[in-house]
Design an enzyme around this catalytic site. Structure first.
Site, PDB file in Angstrom:
ATOM      1  N   HIS A  62       0.833  -1.207   0.000  1.00 30.02           N
ATOM      2  CA  HIS A  62       0.000   0.000   0.000  1.00 30.02           C
ATOM      3  C   HIS A  62       0.864   1.253   0.000  1.00 30.02           C
ATOM      4  O   HIS A  62       1.482   1.594   1.018  1.00 30.02           O
ATOM      5  CB  HIS A  62      -0.905  -0.001   1.248  1.00 30.02           C
ATOM      6  CG  HIS A  62      -1.926   1.087   1.253  1.00 30.02           C
ATOM      7  ND1 HIS A  62      -3.203   0.909   0.751  1.00 30.02           N
ATOM      8  CD2 HIS A  62      -1.878   2.366   1.697  1.00 30.02           C
ATOM      9  CE1 HIS A  62      -3.890   2.038   0.899  1.00 30.02           C
ATOM     10  NE2 HIS A  62      -3.102   2.941   1.465  1.00 30.02           N
ATOM     11  N   SER A 146     -18.636  11.047  -2.545  1.00 28.19           N
ATOM     12  CA  SER A 146     -19.771  10.757  -1.660  1.00 28.19           C
ATOM     13  C   SER A 146     -21.044  11.500  -2.058  1.00 28.19           C
ATOM     14  O   SER A 146     -22.098  11.265  -1.477  1.00 28.19           O
ATOM     15  CB  SER A 146     -19.398  11.116  -0.214  1.00 28.19           C
ATOM     16  OG  SER A 146     -19.042  12.493  -0.125  1.00 28.19           O
ATOM     17  N   HIS A 208      -9.497   1.819   2.500  1.00 35.82           N
ATOM     18  CA  HIS A 208      -9.156   2.409   3.794  1.00 35.82           C
ATOM     19  C   HIS A 208     -10.343   2.206   4.733  1.00 35.82           C
ATOM     20  O   HIS A 208     -11.493   2.374   4.323  1.00 35.82           O
ATOM     21  CB  HIS A 208      -8.902   3.914   3.655  1.00 35.82           C
ATOM     22  CG  HIS A 208      -7.719   4.265   2.811  1.00 35.82           C
ATOM     23  ND1 HIS A 208      -7.823   4.598   1.476  1.00 35.82           N
ATOM     24  CD2 HIS A 208      -6.401   4.353   3.109  1.00 35.82           C
ATOM     25  CE1 HIS A 208      -6.615   4.878   0.998  1.00 35.82           C
ATOM     26  NE2 HIS A 208      -5.736   4.726   1.958  1.00 35.82           N
ATOM     27  N   GLU A 211      -9.459   4.452  10.087  1.00 36.42           N
ATOM     28  CA  GLU A 211      -8.098   4.911  10.340  1.00 36.42           C
ATOM     29  C   GLU A 211      -8.009   5.744  11.605  1.00 36.42           C
ATOM     30  O   GLU A 211      -7.020   5.653  12.340  1.00 36.42           O
ATOM     31  CB  GLU A 211      -7.597   5.723   9.137  1.00 36.42           C
ATOM     32  CG  GLU A 211      -6.179   6.224   9.256  1.00 36.42           C
ATOM     33  CD  GLU A 211      -5.700   6.907   7.995  1.00 36.42           C
ATOM     34  OE1 GLU A 211      -4.520   7.310   7.965  1.00 36.42           O
ATOM     35  OE2 GLU A 211      -6.482   7.054   7.031  1.00 36.42           O
ATOM     36  N   ASP A 307       2.456   3.176   3.282  1.00 39.37           N
ATOM     37  CA  ASP A 307       1.577   4.288   2.915  1.00 39.37           C
ATOM     38  C   ASP A 307       2.405   5.237   2.035  1.00 39.37           C
ATOM     39  O   ASP A 307       3.464   4.858   1.531  1.00 39.37           O
ATOM     40  CB  ASP A 307       0.990   4.979   4.138  1.00 39.37           C
ATOM     41  CG  ASP A 307      -0.452   5.455   3.907  1.00 39.37           C
ATOM     42  OD1 ASP A 307      -0.807   5.719   2.746  1.00 39.37           O
ATOM     43  OD2 ASP A 307      -1.210   5.562   4.878  1.00 39.37           O
TER      44      ASP A 307
END
Length: 404
Positions: A62, A146, A208, A211, A307
């Site tokens: 990732h 979204s 994800h 987190e 990351d």
């Protein structure tokens, strides 16, 4: 045909001595050097330096390349101030992150022995670099959006990027894949469509998940720091989903969930039951104040990943492994070191469904040679000394070709 001879070989069953590996683009044979030389008399013998260990190439599952220009622009310490700084500096950082910058980071990863990485791509800007780098790349096309009003447009853009990664030449070593940004940033309608794309095309899938504490508070209660964030940037004060709904969207297809720092035992048990896995990014979690993933309690497979440079200071897998040793200080250090090497080799390859990550016949000839500063006194400490002493590997082979 080549034969590589090192002092030790790291195998799925531990370290072995007095063995060598014969390979072309795949591993052909493992036996004593004398036996292999007789069996393959025309093979070139590669004798490594003293105190060297042959590892499968390391896998970073990732990484975000698109913020590779970041050094001090983004605010570390707490998740929400960091996220605000990402919005504030995103255009400048992405403008500065040209192909040369991303290529440099791919080379840095290779110097730490990373022969495969999972590239999380929001816009597809990294595809050209990922096609050119010698490394194997699982190219995760990330879906984000979204707002239901723009769902069709965002999904259309996502599908164009998926198709572009599917059209790459086989020689580029690109595996097309699907990524879901997060529960708070992807509408459930297009989320389900994207999961179906992964299922129908048998593509690796990641997301994800949980987190930060702010994310959990927003998803569960519609309040907290994310409330002001969504009102400021998106003119809304209602989350599009909740933890349960998001998690169950992946029930029918194995997914590599990233972070999961704030997941409860019940949620982790559910991920385990459904055959999922976790990408654990310890430095990123620490730098953004997200907490610690309790890997000692995990029952599902996990990888260690760097990351991106938006939440880290390097993409070196050994920097990450050393940080993991320090962060998880309750686990006996020898035991943890042994486990960590498996998470970035065999476990990571299995999670991403790749034919590498192990030194055994039939696997791809992806290798990293680590050279210790002196002969180890105790074989049971090889894993720990590897992690502590390796700043850069001595040699890298990808599909039988030497690159470092």
């Amino acid at each position: 045909m080549n034969i590589i001879n090192t002092d030790y070989i790291y195998t799925p069953n531990g370290f072995i001595q007095n063995q060598a590996v014969a390979f072309t683009d795949t591993i052909q044979d493992i036996d004593t050097l004398e036996t292999l030389k007789k069996k393959y008399p025309d093979a070139k013998v590669i004798q490594t330096e003293a105190n060297s260990i042959l590892y499968p190439g390391f896998i970073n599952t990732h990484v975000h390349l698109e913020f590779s220009a970041n050094k001090t622009s983004l605010q570390y310490g707490s998740f929400m101030p960091w996220l605000d700084s990402v919005i504030e500096h995103r255009d400048d950082l992405m403008g500065a992150c040209n192909n040369a910058v991303m290529q440099k980071e791919c080379e840095e990863m290779m110097r730490s022995g990373i022969t495969t990485f999972g590239a999380i791509s929001s816009f597809g800007n990294e595809l050209e670099v990922c096609e050119k780098t010698p490394q194997r790349v699982v190219f995760f096309n990330e879906l984000i959006g979204s707002n239901a009003m723009y769902a069709d447009m965002l999904y259309g853009d996502f599908m164009e990027r998926v198709k572009a990664s599917q059209s790459c030449e086989e020689s580029s070593r690109i595996t097309p894949a699907v990524a879901i940004h997060s529960p708070y940033s992807v509408h459930p309608i297009i989320l389900q469509k994207a999961v179906n794309v992964a299922k129908q095309n048998n593509l690796p899938l990641c997301a994800h998940f949980l987190e930060s504490q702010a994310e959990r508070e927003w998803l569960e209660l519609g309040s907290g720091d994310f409330e002001a964030f969504f009102e400021k940037y998106f003119n809304t004060s209602t989350p599009v989903t909740n933890v349960e709904e998001f998690m169950h969207a992946f029930d029918t297809y194995p997914t590599h969930f990233t972070h999961c720092v704030q997941a409860t035992k019940e949620e982790l048990d559910h991920l385990t039951d459904k055959g999922h896995s976790i990408a654990h990014c310890p430095r990123s979690n620490r730098y953004l104040g997200c907490g610690r993933l309790k890997i000692e309690d995990l029952k599902l497979p996990f990888s260690i990943a760097t990351d991106g440079l938006s939440s880290n200071d390097s993409l070196s897998i050994f920097d990450e492994l050393r940080a993991t040793l320090m962060l998880h200080n309750d686990i006996p250090i020898q035991e943890l070191a042994t486990q960590l090497l498996k998470t970035v080799t065999a476990d990571a390859a299995e999670i991403l469904h790749l034919n590498c990550g192990k030194i055994e016949a039939g696997k791809l000839a992806d290798f990293a040679v680590v050279t210790l500063p002196e002969a180890p006194k105790r074989e049971e400490e090889l894993a720990l000394w590897t992690i502590l002493h390796t700043k850069a590997v001595s040699q890298v082979y990808i599909q039988g070709e030497q690159y470092v």
